[in-house]
Design an enzyme around this catalytic site. Sequence first.
Site, PDB file in Angstrom:
ATOM      1  N   GLU A  55       0.822  -1.203   0.000  1.00  0.00           N
ATOM      2  CA  GLU A  55       0.000   0.000   0.000  1.00  0.00           C
ATOM      3  C   GLU A  55       0.863   1.262   0.000  1.00  0.00           C
ATOM      4  O   GLU A  55       0.551   2.242  -0.675  1.00  0.00           O
ATOM      5  CB  GLU A  55      -0.925   0.011   1.233  1.00  0.00           C
ATOM      6  CG  GLU A  55      -1.892  -1.152   1.290  1.00  0.00           C
ATOM      7  CD  GLU A  55      -1.359  -2.344   2.086  1.00  0.00           C
ATOM      8  OE1 GLU A  55      -2.156  -2.994   2.776  1.00  0.00           O
ATOM      9  OE2 GLU A  55      -0.136  -2.612   2.011  1.00  0.00           O
ATOM     10  N   ARG A 187      13.090 -24.567  -3.864  1.00  0.00           N
ATOM     11  CA  ARG A 187      13.930 -24.259  -2.694  1.00  0.00           C
ATOM     12  C   ARG A 187      13.956 -22.759  -2.438  1.00  0.00           C
ATOM     13  O   ARG A 187      13.872 -22.313  -1.289  1.00  0.00           O
ATOM     14  CB  ARG A 187      15.356 -24.774  -2.923  1.00  0.00           C
ATOM     15  CG  ARG A 187      15.496 -26.281  -2.911  1.00  0.00           C
ATOM     16  CD  ARG A 187      16.939 -26.681  -3.187  1.00  0.00           C
ATOM     17  NE  ARG A 187      17.120 -28.132  -3.223  1.00  0.00           N
ATOM     18  CZ  ARG A 187      18.251 -28.741  -3.528  1.00  0.00           C
ATOM     19  NH1 ARG A 187      19.328 -28.015  -3.837  1.00  0.00           N
ATOM     20  NH2 ARG A 187      18.336 -30.058  -3.526  1.00  0.00           N
ATOM     21  N   LEU A 303      11.240 -40.953   6.027  1.00  0.00           N
ATOM     22  CA  LEU A 303      10.790 -39.685   6.598  1.00  0.00           C
ATOM     23  C   LEU A 303       9.628 -39.101   5.794  1.00  0.00           C
ATOM     24  O   LEU A 303       8.652 -38.596   6.374  1.00  0.00           O
ATOM     25  CB  LEU A 303      11.947 -38.685   6.654  1.00  0.00           C
ATOM     26  CG  LEU A 303      11.609 -37.288   7.207  1.00  0.00           C
ATOM     27  CD1 LEU A 303      10.983 -37.377   8.586  1.00  0.00           C
ATOM     28  CD2 LEU A 303      12.860 -36.406   7.238  1.00  0.00           C
TER      29      LEU A 303
END
Length: 370
Positions: A55, A187, A303
Amino acid sequence: MSGADDHRYMAQAIRLADKGLYTTDPNPRVGCVLVQGHEVVGEGWHVRAGAGHAEVHALQAAADRAKGATAYVTLEPCSHHGRTPPCCEALIEAGVSRVVVAMPDPNPRVAGQGLARLKAAGITVESGLLQAQAEALNPGFLMRMREGRPYVRAKLAMSLDGRTAMASGESQWITAAAARHDVHRLRARSSAIVTGIGTVLHDDPSLTVRLPDDAGQYGELPLRVVLDSQLQMSPQAKMLSQPGPVRVMTLDAEMPKAEILRTAGAEVVQVTVRDGRIDLAAMLRQLAADERNEVLLEAGATLSGAMLQAGLVDELVIYMAPLLMGDSACGLMHLPGLEKMADRIELEITDTRAVGRDWRITARLLERSR
């Protein structure tokens, strides 16, 4: 102003916000367009934390022509003093007559207060225009504010028959250069990259962002996080010699090996234990407390599967190469306990596109599957 005009100018604000894709962390990506009559008199976007908000840039561009204008903003203007003054006060002082926002800000420090202050000043306020598109700009910021954890995007690479490495463990390279370049963009937009100690011991990855940045379009390097319960990581690990911070999360940060890793350049921190292992949800909460918005999970089958089954993966980005690697090769994820069709994990594919010779499939978990 017609509804079609409102949509057009808000879409322009969303495109502006996207320019901050790589640089605004930990702040949200926000764009603003100021319109006087049917003319754009100012526009801006938030470039980086600590700099002016969208803004403010739009108001500076508009100068006196902001008086009586309509402001299109992708996120509710802030109402609190942080590193910069409140944007709602800047809009009020500039004399805008109408503010259209795509969505309210879920940050408890704002949460409707900015809209309320604008209304109290006699400004017409409308909210909800192109909200879905605005939310897509900031999945990590919104997740952190709403649920207290980052947005998790799991990156995986596989052959056409769903394999990630040969039985010998050989895995470089499944995908071609274009797909690997695309991963670097993932990434670059991430606040942190999470991997497991198994991947570090086997592949010794750098997990760095390797993209040309002549125009300064990329922000700070993401934090690289290694989940290492017993501190098996070598102080000679490649990522410790590469630019960017490394955090090793472990069950006991006072183990003798911890100081060795700290000397090598790693930050070693303790994380909550659950069933003798790192509590994955607690790990994400710690990253959120550190203002990390988007996490890229680049890990092995164990994982990745554990995070998925724990309901901690929001999006899968799978690069599929036109290769066949055979029955003895390693599978995409370790997902124990899926024995019946009723146990299956359902996904919705949200995007499929060619990246060089490979294909990138983006999918999200369906809510009923969590």
